[in-house]
Design a protein around this motif. Structure first.
Motif, PDB file in Angstrom:
ATOM      1  N   GLU A  33      10.401  50.043   1.034  1.00  0.00           N
ATOM      2  CA  GLU A  33       9.640  49.277   2.073  1.00  0.00           C
ATOM      3  C   GLU A  33       9.741  49.627   3.524  1.00  0.00           C
ATOM      4  OE1 GLU A  33      11.872  48.199  -0.037  1.00  0.00           O
ATOM      5  OE2 GLU A  33      13.495  47.054   1.717  1.00  0.00           O
ATOM      6  N   HIS A  58       6.631  44.028  -5.014  1.00  0.00           N
ATOM      7  CA  HIS A  58       8.089  43.740  -4.421  1.00  0.00           C
ATOM      8  C   HIS A  58       7.849  44.088  -2.837  1.00  0.00           C
ATOM      9  CE1 HIS A  58      12.644  43.597  -4.296  1.00  0.00           C
ATOM     10  NE2 HIS A  58      12.680  45.299  -3.651  1.00  0.00           N
ATOM     11  N   GLU A  59       7.564  45.547  -2.987  1.00  0.00           N
ATOM     12  CA  GLU A  59       7.921  46.252  -1.516  1.00  0.00           C
ATOM     13  C   GLU A  59       6.641  45.984  -0.634  1.00  0.00           C
ATOM     14  OE1 GLU A  59      10.652  48.454  -1.367  1.00  0.00           O
ATOM     15  OE2 GLU A  59      10.238  48.132  -4.011  1.00  0.00           O
ATOM     16  N   HIS A  71       8.342  42.864   1.166  1.00  0.00           N
ATOM     17  CA  HIS A  71       9.227  43.023   2.114  1.00  0.00           C
ATOM     18  C   HIS A  71       9.035  43.082   3.196  1.00  0.00           C
ATOM     19  CE1 HIS A  71      13.367  44.266   0.241  1.00  0.00           C
ATOM     20  NE2 HIS A  71      13.027  44.642  -1.048  1.00  0.00           N
ATOM     21  N   GLU A 105      16.794  41.648  -0.117  1.00  0.00           N
ATOM     22  CA  GLU A 105      16.798  41.705  -2.133  1.00  0.00           C
ATOM     23  C   GLU A 105      16.510  40.077  -2.628  1.00  0.00           C
ATOM     24  OE1 GLU A 105      15.052  43.931  -2.527  1.00  0.00           O
ATOM     25  OE2 GLU A 105      16.073  45.821  -1.119  1.00  0.00           O
ATOM     26  N   ASN A 129      13.245  37.818  -2.020  1.00  0.00           N
ATOM     27  CA  ASN A 129      12.259  38.513  -2.297  1.00  0.00           C
ATOM     28  C   ASN A 129      11.752  38.834  -3.354  1.00  0.00           C
ATOM     29  OD1 ASN A 129       9.621  40.676  -1.744  1.00  0.00           O
ATOM     30  ND2 ASN A 129      10.895  42.869  -1.938  1.00  0.00           N
ATOM     31  N   TYR A 171      20.394  41.230  -5.848  1.00  0.00           N
ATOM     32  CA  TYR A 171      18.305  41.256  -6.828  1.00  0.00           C
ATOM     33  C   TYR A 171      18.288  39.783  -7.567  1.00  0.00           C
ATOM     34  CZ  TYR A 171      17.191  45.341  -4.881  1.00  0.00           C
ATOM     35  OH  TYR A 171      17.037  46.766  -4.274  1.00  0.00           O
ATOM     36  N   ARG A 220      15.778  49.657  -4.758  1.00  0.00           N
ATOM     37  CA  ARG A 220      14.368  49.085  -4.479  1.00  0.00           C
ATOM     38  C   ARG A 220      14.161  48.301  -3.027  1.00  0.00           C
ATOM     39  NH1 ARG A 220      11.437  47.051  -9.414  1.00  0.00           N
ATOM     40  NH2 ARG A 220      12.653  48.701 -11.348  1.00  0.00           N
TER      41      ARG A 220
HETATM   42 ZN    ZN Z   1      13.794  45.292  -1.865  1.00  0.00          ZN
END
Ligand code: ZN
Length: 777
Positions: free
Chosen positions: A389, A420-421, A424, A443, A446, A500, A777
């Motif tokens: 991101e 997800h991205e 961000h 993380e 998010n 996460y 991620r």
């Molecule tokens: Zn992430």
């Protein structure tokens, strides 16, 4: 003597450590959180003297597509908005993580496996010459400035301190080799080579020396970049010119300033249509056009000019392979954001179907829980194998098979990574936490919102993380490989679960079980709005959630964020009671029933069998054997005593007596150490149910065992603890009354298969790999 000392020391230490783990779970967090001050107040909001720095960038970037290089010059204007004079400035050189001398290579631990990939071997003997090559650092008079490069950080020395409210302008000229993400050990950015048509797709980030953050929490946040702890960055305005081959398309942070110079008339027309479209994406650059562009290699160049306000970073993607589609998303305040995607044909038809729609969906739902998306565009770019991101732009995996088909797994994986991205953008691009220090702050939050947005995409969307029961396996695992959430990004075991999964689950539990949706959503929104375009720290989140809700959550933060305890609450004992009515008719009947239901002793049973088989039914002896005497028959005296007792009672007492309720005394044990609310489902004799929710504070006077009495009109036939699997209880076998045995299965296999194919070294490798199980991620 020394040999005997060691065990003694351990004995002394043992109980102390144990006592720390079992500290009163309701002790307030005063010792763990920083003291509130004028910059960050006790309510969790920015204090009245809150300040933050600002850095503006003007950049000229050129992509060398033949040699995969970036050449850049940048002018940074740094505004000292702090109350402190600064003797030097720290600039981040993140590309240096790929320098041949990088500490990332030096400090990575390895083992030789039976199979080693080229990628693994290349990390043992790195040959890719990455890292920034700095040509010069000059002040605004064009004079060289003194600097010192300490691995991934560069200190620029100042002749005079930069005083509060002053700003400084300086230039950096540099270049670097772009890493091939497939060959040079992965990476958040880099190039991807397509052999079939001999073209590259570039996702470019961390591509310029970036100002480190100076703030009231850490001073300069100049902790070295080792690869995991991501980026801590200052807000500012960006003006970026990117020169690429003329047949490339470019997507970047910000809005394009020179459409007329870089887009065709057709593209501009379609872009207008896309701006007006609300339901379906409009294709601006088609697949047919992309395939045509793939075939040649333009010798000409074009410069794309982007501008972005109030962003903490800048990223871009460029390729001649790109297809481009877009649509407008109207927000609650009436503003329209362009949701856009670029992808090569290798992503179709998956990408034309879902990417831009997933971007639009994310903006709608994240805004619903936080604030309206404040930027003009949100891009999703297709890049193999990564999710990463940047402000307004992110790089996401998801490719179809060569024949254009794709599995459900690929489809949902792609939609999830895009949600997800793009998500961000809210955390940490706008609510700008310190990623170098705390991975969970972006993380975890998010991933929690990702779960909420996924569940709004379609009913029973296959979310990987969020619901309490999905974190159970991690929570009950070997504590040696579990870190508290409040651990620095670089030293976390089981990264994905720690930073996460667990914080996302903890927030979902707060929302569903501890605070309730309404209170949670209000408090969470308060946090997001207090800290948008600012730099929050963990205490600011912890304090705001309490401040906005009047719910003391110190026990929750302590248990879930500062310890590795898990939830295992047992329904250890259930006892039923009735009030003694003193009424001889009622009580004697009860006793009679109890006697009948009570087990009989073996002699009594055998005596009866013997007498029945020995004598004929007509025999008079057997009549004597079944005596008619009833010791429980109420006498006149019993009846009189009862009437006397009744007359001594008040009306209220008589009512209680007549109600004749059932009382259940339940004993609960806290085996896991993490205190949690107790949720109980009682099922009654007539089949009806009653659910009771008891706050975690029930544990405040007995952290290991408590009892509580529940009165009911009816008899209870069964009780379930945590009936909606919402507390992440790691052992539910002790949650039932009457107790229930789980339907376990064991494997039947031939003994010769056991242990084959796995030697001791592999087992060790497997154990040490546990820390790597979470992918970034
Ligand atoms: Zn992430």
């Amino acid at each position: 003597m020394k040999r005997f000392l060691l065990p003694l020391v351990l004995i002394v230490l043992g109980p102390t450590l144990f006592a720390q783990i079992n500290e009163n779970p309701f002790k307030q967090l005063d010792n763990e959180l920083p003291t509130p001050n004028v910059y960050r107040n006790a309510a969790g909001a920015p204090g009245y003297m809150y300040w933050q720095q600002r850095a503006d960038y003007e950049m000229d970037i050129r992509l060398d597509d033949e040699n995969q290089r970036i050449y850049g010059t940048e002018t940074i204007t740094y505004y000292n908005q702090s109350p402190d004079p600064l003797e030097y400035l720290w600039v981040q050189l993140d590309q240096n993580v790929r320098a041949l001398t990088s500490d990332t290579y030096k400090t990575s631990t390895n083992q030789v496996g039976e199979q080693m990939s080229l990628g693994q071997l290349s990390r043992l003997e790195p040959t890719f010459d990455g890292g920034f090559k700095i040509d010069h650092v000059k002040n605004d008079d064009g004079e060289d400035m003194t600097y010192h490069i300490e691995k991934t950080m560069m200190r620029i020395e100042l002749d005079e301190p930069l005083e509060p409210e002053e700003s400084i302008e300086f230039d950096i000229k540099y270049w670097y080799n772009i890493n091939d993400r497939a060959k040079d050990g992965g990476g958040r950015s880099g190039s991807e080579y397509f052999e079939e048509d001999d073209n590259y797709l570039y996702t470019i980030a961390q591509f310029y020396p970036r100002m480190a953050v100076y703030n009231d929490v850490d001073g300069w946040q100049n902790k070295q970049f080792l690869g995991r702890g991501e980026f801590t960055l200052t807000f500012g305005n960006y003006d970026v010119k990117i020169t690429v081959p003329a047949d490339h398309l470019v997507a970047a942070t910000g809005t394009l300033q020179n459409e007329g110079d870089v887009l065709t008339r057709d593209q501009r027309g379609r872009l207008e249509l896309a701006r007006a479209s609300r339901e379906q994406p409009v294709v601006i650059a088609t697949q047919e056009e992309a395939v045509e562009r793939e075939k040649g290699k333009s010798k000409r160049e074009k410069t794309w000019h982007f501008a972005a306000e109030n962003v903490r970073d800048f990223g871009f993607a460029t390729s001649r392979k790109f297809i481009w589609d877009a649509m407008g998303v109207e927000q609650e305040d009436g503003s329209v954001v362009m949701a856009m995607s670029m992808y090569p044909k290798e992503g179709n038809p998956l990408w034309e179907r879902f990417s831009t729609k997933a971007v639009a969906h994310t903006l709608r739902w994240y805004s619903h829980y936080t604030f309206n998306y404040p930027y003009p565009v949100a891009w999703s770019i297709n890049a193999a194998d990564i999710g990463m991101e940047y402000p307004m732009i992110c790089f996401n995996f998801g490719r179809t098979e060569p024949d254009g088909t794709y599995s459900e797994r690929t489809k949902y994986g792609m939609i999830s990574v895009i949600i997800h991205e793009v998500g961000h953008n809210y955390f940490p691009m706008i609510v700008n936490s310190d990623e170098r220090q705390w991975t969970w702050m972006d993380e975890g939050l998010n991933t929690f919102l990702q779960y909420l947005a996924e569940q709004q995409w379609e009913r029973d969307y296959p979310s990987r993380r969020g619901p309490a029961d999905k974190i159970v396996d991690y929570m009950k695992g070997d504590k040696q490989y579990i870190s508290p959430i409040m651990t620095n990004s670089e030293s976390i075991w089981q990264f994905g679960n720690n930073a996460y999964g667990k914080p996302a689950t903890a927030l979902n539990i707060l929302r569903e079980t501890v605070m309730g949706r309404e209170q949670f959503d209000y408090a969470f929104k308060t946090y997001a709005n207090r800290w948008k375009f600012k730099h929050p720290a963990p205490a600011d989140l912890f304090r705001t959630m309490e401040d906005a809700s009047a719910i003391d959550l110190d026990w929750f933060w302590r248990g879930w964020f500062f310890t590795t305890n898990h939830v295992d609450i047992a329904l250890a004992n259930v006892r039923q009671f009735r009030i003694n009515t003193m009424n001889p008719t009622v009580e004697n009947q009860r006793m009679r029933q109890q006697e009948q239901e009570a087990p009989r002793n073996i002699s009594s049973i055998r005596n009866e069998e013997e007498i029945v088989s020995t004598f004929d039914e007509t025999d008079t002896t057997i009549v004597d054997f079944y005596s008619e005497y009833d010791p429980l028959e109420a006498t006149v005296v019993d009846e009189e005593e009862f009437q006397q007792y009744l007359s001594s009672l008040s009306e209220e007492e008589k009512n209680v007596l007549n109600a004749d309720k059932y009382y259940y005394e339940l004993t609960f044990q806290n085996i896991g150490g993490l205190v949690m609310p107790i949720i109980l489902e009682f099922t009654f004799a007539d089949g009806t149910k009653d659910v009771q929710r008891i706050p975690a504070e029930i544990w405040r006077m007995g952290t290991e065992e408590i009892t509580k009495v529940f009165p009911f009109e009816q008899e209870v036939v069964s009780i379930v603890l945590d009936p909606f699997i919402e507390t992440a209880d790691t052992d539910t076998s002790n949650n039932y009354y009457p107790s229930k045995s789980a339907a376990n299965r064991f494997d039947l296999y031939q003994s010769r298969q056991r242990g084959e194919g796995e030697n001791a070294m592999q087992r060790n490798t497997r154990a040490s790999n546990m820390e790597q199980s979470g992918s970034r991620r």
